[in-house]
Every structure is written in structure tokens, then in C-alpha cells.
Write an enzyme that holds these catalytic residues in place. Structure first.
Site, PDB file in Angstrom:
ATOM      1  N   ARG A 145      -7.546  10.160   1.841  1.00  0.00           N
ATOM      2  CA  ARG A 145      -7.049   9.147   0.902  1.00  0.00           C
ATOM      3  C   ARG A 145      -7.839   9.201  -0.403  1.00  0.00           C
ATOM      4  O   ARG A 145      -7.402   8.643  -1.411  1.00  0.00           O
ATOM      5  CB  ARG A 145      -7.163   7.749   1.523  1.00  0.00           C
ATOM      6  CG  ARG A 145      -6.289   7.538   2.746  1.00  0.00           C
ATOM      7  CD  ARG A 145      -6.658   6.245   3.447  1.00  0.00           C
ATOM      8  NE  ARG A 145      -6.389   5.087   2.607  1.00  0.00           N
ATOM      9  CZ  ARG A 145      -6.865   3.862   2.861  1.00  0.00           C
ATOM     10  NH1 ARG A 145      -7.663   3.649   3.902  1.00  0.00           N
ATOM     11  NH2 ARG A 145      -6.557   2.861   2.061  1.00  0.00           N
TER      12      ARG A 145
ATOM     13  N   ARG B  38       3.917   2.800   2.968  1.00  0.00           N
ATOM     14  CA  ARG B  38       4.778   1.871   3.720  1.00  0.00           C
ATOM     15  C   ARG B  38       6.259   2.195   3.575  1.00  0.00           C
ATOM     16  O   ARG B  38       7.027   2.006   4.499  1.00  0.00           O
ATOM     17  CB  ARG B  38       4.538   0.418   3.280  1.00  0.00           C
ATOM     18  CG  ARG B  38       3.092  -0.004   3.204  1.00  0.00           C
ATOM     19  CD  ARG B  38       2.323   0.194   4.488  1.00  0.00           C
ATOM     20  NE  ARG B  38       0.951  -0.262   4.336  1.00  0.00           N
ATOM     21  CZ  ARG B  38      -0.058   0.142   5.082  1.00  0.00           C
ATOM     22  NH1 ARG B  38       0.125   1.028   6.040  1.00  0.00           N
ATOM     23  NH2 ARG B  38      -1.277  -0.328   4.878  1.00  0.00           N
TER      24      ARG B  38
ATOM     25  N   ASP C 246       0.873  -1.180   0.000  1.00  0.00           N
ATOM     26  CA  ASP C 246       0.000   0.000   0.000  1.00  0.00           C
ATOM     27  C   ASP C 246       0.906   1.225   0.000  1.00  0.00           C
ATOM     28  O   ASP C 246       1.427   1.619   1.050  1.00  0.00           O
ATOM     29  CB  ASP C 246      -0.891   0.034   1.250  1.00  0.00           C
ATOM     30  CG  ASP C 246      -1.930  -1.063   1.250  1.00  0.00           C
ATOM     31  OD1 ASP C 246      -2.868  -0.977   0.456  1.00  0.00           O
ATOM     32  OD2 ASP C 246      -1.794  -2.018   2.045  1.00  0.00           O
TER      33      ASP C 246
ATOM     34  N   ASP D 259     -10.354  -7.487   0.467  1.00  0.00           N
ATOM     35  CA  ASP D 259      -9.588  -6.681   1.416  1.00  0.00           C
ATOM     36  C   ASP D 259      -9.071  -7.644   2.495  1.00  0.00           C
ATOM     37  O   ASP D 259      -9.419  -8.830   2.521  1.00  0.00           O
ATOM     38  CB  ASP D 259     -10.467  -5.561   1.998  1.00  0.00           C
ATOM     39  CG  ASP D 259      -9.638  -4.396   2.555  1.00  0.00           C
ATOM     40  OD1 ASP D 259      -8.400  -4.521   2.679  1.00  0.00           O
ATOM     41  OD2 ASP D 259     -10.230  -3.347   2.889  1.00  0.00           O
TER      42      ASP D 259
ATOM     43  N   HIS E  45     -11.350  -1.769   9.880  1.00  0.00           N
ATOM     44  CA  HIS E  45     -10.295  -2.464  10.620  1.00  0.00           C
ATOM     45  C   HIS E  45     -10.839  -2.967  11.965  1.00  0.00           C
ATOM     46  O   HIS E  45     -10.302  -3.918  12.537  1.00  0.00           O
ATOM     47  CB  HIS E  45      -9.106  -1.535  10.879  1.00  0.00           C
ATOM     48  CG  HIS E  45      -8.375  -1.166   9.627  1.00  0.00           C
ATOM     49  ND1 HIS E  45      -8.743  -0.109   8.820  1.00  0.00           N
ATOM     50  CD2 HIS E  45      -7.306  -1.739   9.023  1.00  0.00           C
ATOM     51  CE1 HIS E  45      -7.916  -0.046   7.783  1.00  0.00           C
ATOM     52  NE2 HIS E  45      -7.040  -1.015   7.883  1.00  0.00           N
TER      53      HIS E  45
ATOM     54  N   LYS F 284      -9.390   0.372  -5.364  1.00  0.00           N
ATOM     55  CA  LYS F 284     -10.074  -0.033  -4.143  1.00  0.00           C
ATOM     56  C   LYS F 284     -10.999   1.086  -3.672  1.00  0.00           C
ATOM     57  O   LYS F 284     -10.798   2.231  -4.063  1.00  0.00           O
ATOM     58  CB  LYS F 284      -9.056  -0.411  -3.059  1.00  0.00           C
ATOM     59  CG  LYS F 284      -8.080   0.698  -2.658  1.00  0.00           C
ATOM     60  CD  LYS F 284      -6.958   0.157  -1.781  1.00  0.00           C
ATOM     61  CE  LYS F 284      -6.056   1.289  -1.326  1.00  0.00           C
ATOM     62  NZ  LYS F 284      -4.865   0.829  -0.611  1.00  0.00           N
ATOM     63  N   HIS F 285     -12.044   0.766  -2.889  1.00  0.00           N
ATOM     64  CA  HIS F 285     -12.468  -0.561  -2.430  1.00  0.00           C
ATOM     65  C   HIS F 285     -13.803  -0.845  -3.089  1.00  0.00           C
ATOM     66  O   HIS F 285     -14.805  -0.263  -2.707  1.00  0.00           O
ATOM     67  CB  HIS F 285     -12.620  -0.582  -0.924  1.00  0.00           C
ATOM     68  CG  HIS F 285     -11.380  -0.156  -0.182  1.00  0.00           C
ATOM     69  ND1 HIS F 285     -11.043   1.170   0.016  1.00  0.00           N
ATOM     70  CD2 HIS F 285     -10.380  -0.882   0.390  1.00  0.00           C
ATOM     71  CE1 HIS F 285      -9.910   1.229   0.715  1.00  0.00           C
ATOM     72  NE2 HIS F 285      -9.484   0.007   0.948  1.00  0.00           N
TER      73      HIS F 285
END
Length: 339
Positions: free
Chosen positions: A142, A74, A66, A255, A185, A172-173
Site C-alpha cells: 500500500r 471498496r 478507502d 483512524d 486492526h 494517512k497514517h
């Protein structure tokens, strides 16, 4: 060659353990995914990516990450610059459409430079979700904007930039996470909007970009379509909306199964995802016990799913020859990327 199984897996740390090497060799995941916990020195990243591929005996096995910019990134300095979030690209687009489109393309092309030097060849980008006011901040900046037109235009530019650089984009998503009022999450959100509203707003960017090679699902319940199951495990959403109405026939990846939005144990999650019509089960956190559960119910990648997987990788067999320094200098005219 032994066939791969329908899963993408993470690993626990910066090097593979003997147990992980053995497990990957036995269970043959189609691909891998990296997180911040796996990122150290440049040589270590290269070695880890190579070890992942060695473990399954496939030198071109896809390795995902990601790398969006903003808070979801990352690779960080000094390995890669801190890049702006999509929302800032969207703000530029509102002022100057051509500048916004160019910046979106350039940012992805720079991601491709950053990723390819480590052997990473797939990026979970672009985010095509269209947030509404009051939605969970899990998407927030985002997203490129709060209207489908902006999201579609900039999402296409971002995907094109990755493809030009030989990196697989994963939109996504699908079919849309912008109305979720909770963070998947931690819990499962339900969206109550009528289907007409979803078509006009949430589904629109995915439908416009349905020819992209890969997509990741939303762990979101759409009450108007299937009130009992999130999109990831809903055969109705996958077949009628994603494959049917949106018209996406590319590689469909769940996901992350280690997110709390999905209920049940890991074997049943994996089985439900594949039964719904997804091509691949994604598991990210590298916990061996959970990966064993996922592997116990994933099947060999075959038929239509195998065709989609091959087609996705064919998209990134070539990349353009571009002047990285010139592109970084050009991007800096729009944004200061902090090295």
C-alpha cells in the site's frame, strides 16, 4: 441549521435502517464512510449516499471511502476496475520518474471519476507511510516505496489527482505507520525508534505535504514521544508533532475506533481522541451500540475544527473537465486496469 457533531460514521448494510436514519438525524454526524459491505448495484450505492445525506439534512455532507487500488479498494468490478497497488506505481517511478508521477496522478483522477458518479466525495488516500524491513504487512505494498522521497513525490501526485477530480484526499497514517510490527486492526504496536530517525524517515512525507487539507492518524505508540498513548489519543503527539513539528493544520481524523489497537469502551475512546486534539472521531463498522457510545461523547464541530472542516470541503467545490476515456486509455499504457 443544526450543527454537526465531530464524528464520521458507517452503516451496517446496503440500505439505511429506520433506526440508523433516526440515529443519524438525532446525532448529526459530520460525515459518513462506506465499506465493501455497503456496495452493491450502482443505483443502490447512489441511493445509499443520498439517504445518508438526507438523514442529516446536508446535501454536501462528506462521504468517505478507502479506494487506494490493490487490496484496499471498496469499489470493484464491474463498478470500477481493479487498480494496481501503490507499490507498483512506486516500481514504475524507480524505472521512469515522469511515468511514475503521471501514473500516480492518473490513478487518482480515475478514482475521482469512479467515486463522484456515486456522490462519494472523499478518498482516504494517499498512504504516506514509509515501511521498514520486517514491519507488519498491514501497509506493505500500500506504500509507494521504502524511502521518504518516493513516497512524498507519488503521494503528492496522488493527492493532486483527487483534488483535480473534486474528491477530498485524506493522507494517512500521520505521523507514520511504517515501523509498526503488528496490525493495528488487532493490536497496538509500539515504535521504539529515536526521534531523529522518525524525523528523517517517518515524518518526512507528512511534513513535505503538510498543506494537504485532511489527514488520518496512526494507532501507533511512539515511545520516544509518548510511551503511554497511541498517536490518535496522544495530546503530545498531536500538538507537538502533528500540529507543531510536521506543521499540519488541516482536518485531523482519527483512524477507525472499532480497530482493536485502541483500548477502553467507545465513549472513552471518543472522548480521548477529541481531548488529544483530533478534529473528528471515525467509526467504521456500523454497529449501532458502538456508534451510540461514540455519539455520547462527541461534541459539536466548532471553532478551529469547524474552520478546518469547511476549508477541506472548499478544496473540492470545483473539479476539472477531463476526458475520462482518454485518461483510461493513457493509464492503460502504464498498467492494465481490469474492467
Amino acid at each position: 441549521m443544526t450543527e454537526s457533531k465531530s464524528m464520521i460514521l458507517g452503516c451496517a448494510g446496503k440500505t439505511l435502517t429506520p433506526d440508523e436514519i433516526r440515529f443519524y438525524g438525532d446525532e448529526r454526524p459530520w460525515g459518513f464512510i462506506l465499506f465493501a459491505r455497503n456496495i452493491g448495484e450502482p443505483e443502490q450505492i447512489r441511493d445509499l449516499v443520498a439517504a445518508m445525506r438526507d438523514s442529516v439534512g446536508r446535501p454536501h455532507a462528506p462521504v468517505f471511502i478507502d479506494q487506494e487500488g490493490g487490496r484496499v479498494q471498496r469499489l470493484r468490478p464491474p463498478i470500477a476496475p481493479n487498480y494496481p497497488p501503490a507499490g507498483e506505481i512506486g516500481a514504475l517511478y524507480k524505472e521512469d520518474r515522469e511515468a511514475g508521477l503521471r501514473a500516480a496522478w492518473l490513478l487518482s483522477r480515475l478514482h475521482a471519476f469512479d467515486l463522484r458518479r456515486f456522490g462519494i466525495n472523499a478518498d482516504c488516500l494517499p498512504v504516506l507511510d514509509v515501511p521498514i524491513e520486517g514491519a507488519s504487512d498491514v501497509i506493505g505494498n500500500r506504500a509507494y516505496g521504502k524511502d521518504p522521497e518516493t513516497v512524498t513525490a507519488l503521494g503528492k501526485a496522488a493527492a493532486d489527482g483527487l483534488l483535480a477530480g473534486g474528491v477530498l484526499p485524506v493522507m494517512k497514517h500521520i505521523p507514520g505507520h511504517g515501523r509498526a510490527f503488528s496490525d493495528t486492526h488487532f493490536e497496538l504496536p509500539t515504535v521504539d525508534a529515536p526521534i531523529e530517525e522518525l524525523r528523517a524517515h517517518d515524518f518526512a512525507p507528512f511534513k513535505a505535504l503538510a498543506n494537504l487539507p485532511a489527514a488520518m492518524t496512526a494507532h501507533v505508540v511512539f515511545a520516544a514521544i509518548d510511551p503511554a498513548n497511541p498517536a490518535t489519543t496522544s495530546e503530545k503527539v498531536v500538538r507537538e508533532i502533528v500540529r507543531g513539528e510536521i506543521g499540519f493544520d488541516g482536518l485531523l481524523i482519527s483512524d477507525d475506533t472499532s480497530m482493536k489497537a485502541l483500548s477502553g469502551d467507545f465513549p472513552s475512546k471518543a472522548a480521548s481522541i477529541l481531548a488529544a486534539g483530533c478534529d473528528l472521531v471515525l467509526h467504521c463498522n456500523g454497529v449501532m451500540e458502538e456508534m451510540v457510545g461514540i455519539a455520547s461523547r462527541t461534541t459539536p464541530l466548532q471553532g478551529k475544527s469547524l474552520e478546518r472542516a469547511k476549508r477541506a470541503l472548499t478544496c473540492i467545490e470545483k473539479c476539472d473537465t477531463a476526458d475520462e476515456a482518454a485518461m483510461r486509455a493513457e493509464f492503460a499504457t502504464y498498467f492494465d486496469a481490469v474492467a
